[in-house]
Design an enzyme around this catalytic site. Structure first.
Site, PDB file in Angstrom:
ATOM      1  N   ILE A 154       0.839  -1.211   0.000  1.00 28.22           N
ATOM      2  CA  ILE A 154       0.000   0.000   0.000  1.00 28.22           C
ATOM      3  C   ILE A 154       0.871   1.257   0.000  1.00 28.22           C
ATOM      4  CG2 ILE A 154      -1.752   1.302   1.298  1.00 28.22           C
ATOM      5  CD1 ILE A 154      -2.760  -1.460   2.349  1.00 28.22           C
ATOM      6  N   ARG A 233      -3.403   1.410  11.048  1.00 25.21           N
ATOM      7  CA  ARG A 233      -4.074   0.920  12.254  1.00 25.21           C
ATOM      8  C   ARG A 233      -4.058   2.021  13.310  1.00 25.21           C
ATOM      9  NH1 ARG A 233      -6.154  -2.294   9.563  1.00 25.21           N
ATOM     10  NH2 ARG A 233      -6.135  -4.570   9.686  1.00 25.21           N
ATOM     11  N   GLU A 263     -11.400   1.618  18.062  1.00 22.41           N
ATOM     12  CA  GLU A 263     -12.552   1.615  17.143  1.00 22.41           C
ATOM     13  C   GLU A 263     -13.451   0.388  17.283  1.00 22.41           C
ATOM     14  OE1 GLU A 263     -10.163   1.610  13.393  1.00 22.41           O
ATOM     15  OE2 GLU A 263     -11.243  -0.241  12.949  1.00 22.41           O
ATOM     16  N   HIS A 295     -13.064   3.643   9.050  1.00 27.81           N
ATOM     17  CA  HIS A 295     -12.531   2.414   8.443  1.00 27.81           C
ATOM     18  C   HIS A 295     -13.265   2.040   7.151  1.00 27.81           C
ATOM     19  CE1 HIS A 295      -9.543  -0.705   9.971  1.00 27.81           C
ATOM     20  NE2 HIS A 295      -9.638  -0.843   8.665  1.00 27.81           N
ATOM     21  N   ALA A 297     -11.594   2.813   4.096  1.00 29.20           N
ATOM     22  CA  ALA A 297     -10.595   2.906   3.021  1.00 29.20           C
ATOM     23  C   ALA A 297     -10.629   1.688   2.098  1.00 29.20           C
ATOM     24  CB  ALA A 297      -9.198   3.076   3.613  1.00 29.20           C
TER      25      ALA A 297
HETATM   26  P1  NAD Z   1       2.741  -4.951   3.555  1.00 26.44           P
HETATM   27  O1  NAD Z   1       3.063  -6.124   4.399  1.00 26.44           O
HETATM   28  O2  NAD Z   1       2.803  -5.086   2.081  1.00 26.44           O
HETATM   29  O3  NAD Z   1       3.684  -3.718   3.963  1.00 26.44           O
HETATM   30  C1  NAD Z   1       3.988  -3.381   5.273  1.00 26.44           C
HETATM   31  C2  NAD Z   1       5.370  -2.754   5.288  1.00 26.44           C
HETATM   32  O4  NAD Z   1       5.621  -2.311   6.621  1.00 26.44           O
HETATM   33  C3  NAD Z   1       6.486  -3.748   4.916  1.00 26.44           C
HETATM   34  O5  NAD Z   1       7.334  -3.194   3.937  1.00 26.44           O
HETATM   35  C4  NAD Z   1       7.212  -3.966   6.231  1.00 26.44           C
HETATM   36  O6  NAD Z   1       8.601  -4.211   6.080  1.00 26.44           O
HETATM   37  C5  NAD Z   1       6.966  -2.637   6.920  1.00 26.44           C
HETATM   38  N1  NAD Z   1       7.164  -2.690   8.360  1.00 26.44           N
HETATM   39  C6  NAD Z   1       6.956  -3.733   9.210  1.00 26.44           C
HETATM   40  N2  NAD Z   1       7.288  -3.389  10.464  1.00 26.44           N
HETATM   41  C7  NAD Z   1       7.730  -2.109  10.403  1.00 26.44           C
HETATM   42  C8  NAD Z   1       8.237  -1.213  11.370  1.00 26.44           C
HETATM   43  N3  NAD Z   1       8.385  -1.578  12.650  1.00 26.44           N
HETATM   44  N4  NAD Z   1       8.591   0.007  10.974  1.00 26.44           N
HETATM   45  C9  NAD Z   1       8.488   0.374   9.664  1.00 26.44           C
HETATM   46  N5  NAD Z   1       8.019  -0.435   8.709  1.00 26.44           N
HETATM   47  C10 NAD Z   1       7.650  -1.662   9.072  1.00 26.44           C
HETATM   48  O7  NAD Z   1       1.291  -4.479   4.036  1.00 26.44           O
HETATM   49  P2  NAD Z   1       0.244  -3.591   3.228  1.00 26.44           P
HETATM   50  O8  NAD Z   1      -0.649  -4.477   2.445  1.00 26.44           O
HETATM   51  O9  NAD Z   1       0.953  -2.492   2.548  1.00 26.44           O
HETATM   52  O10 NAD Z   1      -0.655  -3.024   4.434  1.00 26.44           O
HETATM   53  C11 NAD Z   1      -0.123  -2.137   5.391  1.00 26.44           C
HETATM   54  C12 NAD Z   1      -1.103  -1.992   6.545  1.00 26.44           C
HETATM   55  O11 NAD Z   1      -2.263  -1.305   6.090  1.00 26.44           O
HETATM   56  C13 NAD Z   1      -1.658  -3.331   7.065  1.00 26.44           C
HETATM   57  O12 NAD Z   1      -0.797  -3.896   8.041  1.00 26.44           O
HETATM   58  C14 NAD Z   1      -2.989  -2.944   7.647  1.00 26.44           C
HETATM   59  O13 NAD Z   1      -2.821  -2.687   9.022  1.00 26.44           O
HETATM   60  C15 NAD Z   1      -3.348  -1.641   6.930  1.00 26.44           C
HETATM   61  N6  NAD Z   1      -4.581  -1.751   6.135  1.00 26.44           N
HETATM   62  C16 NAD Z   1      -5.612  -0.884   6.381  1.00 26.44           C
HETATM   63  C17 NAD Z   1      -6.788  -0.965   5.641  1.00 26.44           C
HETATM   64  C18 NAD Z   1      -7.965  -0.024   5.846  1.00 26.44           C
HETATM   65  O14 NAD Z   1      -9.082  -0.315   5.376  1.00 26.44           O
HETATM   66  N7  NAD Z   1      -7.793   1.120   6.481  1.00 26.44           N
HETATM   67  C19 NAD Z   1      -6.908  -1.967   4.659  1.00 26.44           C
HETATM   68  C20 NAD Z   1      -5.822  -2.819   4.429  1.00 26.44           C
HETATM   69  C21 NAD Z   1      -4.663  -2.717   5.167  1.00 26.44           C
END
Ligand code: NAD
Length: 338
Positions: A154, A233, A263, A295, A297
């Site tokens: 993302i 989150r 939430e 929530h 998105a």
């Molecule tokens: P992803 O696993 O592709 O990417 C997450 C990135 O975060 C990775 O590159 C990882 O190395 C990095 N990361 C892990 N720990 C870290 C830290 N301590 N510090 C910095 N970076 C760190 O995940 P994604 O698909 O891109 O999703 C990201 C987040 O978005 C999900 O974990 C979820 O919580 C959130 N999300 C929200 C919604 C919504 O509707 N609002 C929907 C989907 C996902």
């Protein structure tokens, strides 16, 4: 095979029903999975959950005693599931690793644009037939510094959009990101990113290392006039500290989020008649420097169809005794062909 879907939304049920595997019985609940709900169930093989369902140790133990063998989360994030407890109880877990990173990245941009151009205030003024623009000043995004925390699926989609705006790109991650690098994004330490960027957007998972990553100390590092966006989150941001920093009027100036640390039980439900008792959320909703969506998105047609398809692919793979496209924990000992 008894499959229970918790926290279902009206648009999910008909889509899920059209692709029901043979010999499975689908039970739908709009309610969240809670301990009380778990205790009501007589027999269960599979629980399909969403982000605000309780998949902690106690609930899992209750359901395991009633036959639970698989947890299917209809989300990418899985911070709501106690994976250790699942492993100990022999419960497999699968998620939807990628349903539409565009939906979340585009929503992050929506929050950013709306906040920067003071859209909530402009609409409120219009409601009062006040057409002055005095207090609606934003800034050009072009040439501004944009930093993401978490350069995964993302985060990189968000960077690609911001590149189109002509922004300078930075990222902080625990590992180097080739994709972010290809877009010209430079890696920075978290504190440097917070101090240097005009816009910071959070895209990392919530876990024990990232809980309150944005706290009293780190929020106070943020650049004067900066904007913080959080579609990842709620628990990444200490809301109390955030409100204090916003009220100081010194560094961080605006906060846009699709998530909130408490939430569960609030978002996705109608509280218009009975109201709710959460003073932090009330402060966020009423704050002139904050824009909250509840929530949503993930909520695009493409994302919802992909969530349904991957969830059912995970279920079918489980029935066939194989790992599915989103398997996190594979505790299947032998095929369960029905
Ligand atoms: P992803 O696993 O592709 O990417 C997450 C990135 O975060 C990775 O590159 C990882 O190395 C990095 N990361 C892990 N720990 C870290 C830290 N301590 N510090 C910095 N970076 C760190 O995940 P994604 O698909 O891109 O999703 C990201 C987040 O978005 C999900 O974990 C979820 O919580 C959130 N999300 C929200 C919604 C919504 O509707 N609002 C929907 C989907 C996902």
């Amino acid at each position: 095979m008894q499959i229970f879907f918790f926290s279902t939304m009206p648009f999910e049920e008909p889509l899920l029903k059209t692709k029901r595997p043979p010999n499975t019985n689908f039970n739908f609940f709009t309610d969240r999975l809670t301990l009380g709900k778990a205790e009501e169930i007589a027999s269960i093989d599979v629980a399909s959950v969403f982000i605000n369902d309780d998949c902690g140790k106690t609930v899992l133990e209750v359901l395991a005693a009633k036959g639970l063998k698989l947890v299917l989360t209809r989300s990418a994030g899985f911070d709501h599931i106690d994976l250790q407890a699942c492993k100990a109880l022999g419960i497999s877990v699968a998620r939807v690793p990628e349903y539409s990173p565009y939906s979340i990245a585009e929503h992050s941009v929506l929050l950013l644009l709306a906040l920067n151009r003071r859209l909530p205030l402009a609409l409120k003024n219009q409601d009062n037939r006040d057409f002055r623009v005095d207090n609606l000043m934003g800034f050009d995004l072009h040439s501004k510094s944009v930093g993401i925390v978490g350069a995964g699926t993302i985060g990189c989609k968000f960077l690609a959009i911001m590149k189109g705006f002509g922004c300078r790109l930075f990222y902080y991650d625990i590992q180097p990101s080739e994709e972010a690098g290809k877009m010209g994004a430079a890696p920075l330490a978290l504190n440097d990113l917070l101090a240097q960027c005009d816009i910071v957007s959070l895209h990392c998972p919530l876990n024990e290392h990232t809980k309150y990553m944005l706290n009293d100390e780190t929020l106070n590092l943020m650049k004067k006039g900066s904007i913080l966006i959080n579609t990842a989150r709620g628990g990444l941001v200490d809301t109390q500290a955030l409100l204090e920093v916003l009220n100081l009027d010194k560094g961080l100036s605006l906060y846009g989020a699709d998530v909130y640390e408490k939430e569960k039980g609030l978002f996705f439900f109608n509280h218009s008649e009975l109201g709710f008792n959460d003073s932090l959320l009330k402060q966020l909703l009423e704050h002139t420097k904050v824009l909250i969506t509840c929530h949503q998105a993930f909520l695009t047609q493409e994302a919802v169809h992909n969530i349904v398809d991957t969830t059912l692919a995970n279920l079918s793979a489980f029935i066939d005794g194989k790992p599915g496209p989103g398997t996190l924990l594979n505790e299947i000992k032998s095929p369960l062909r029905l």
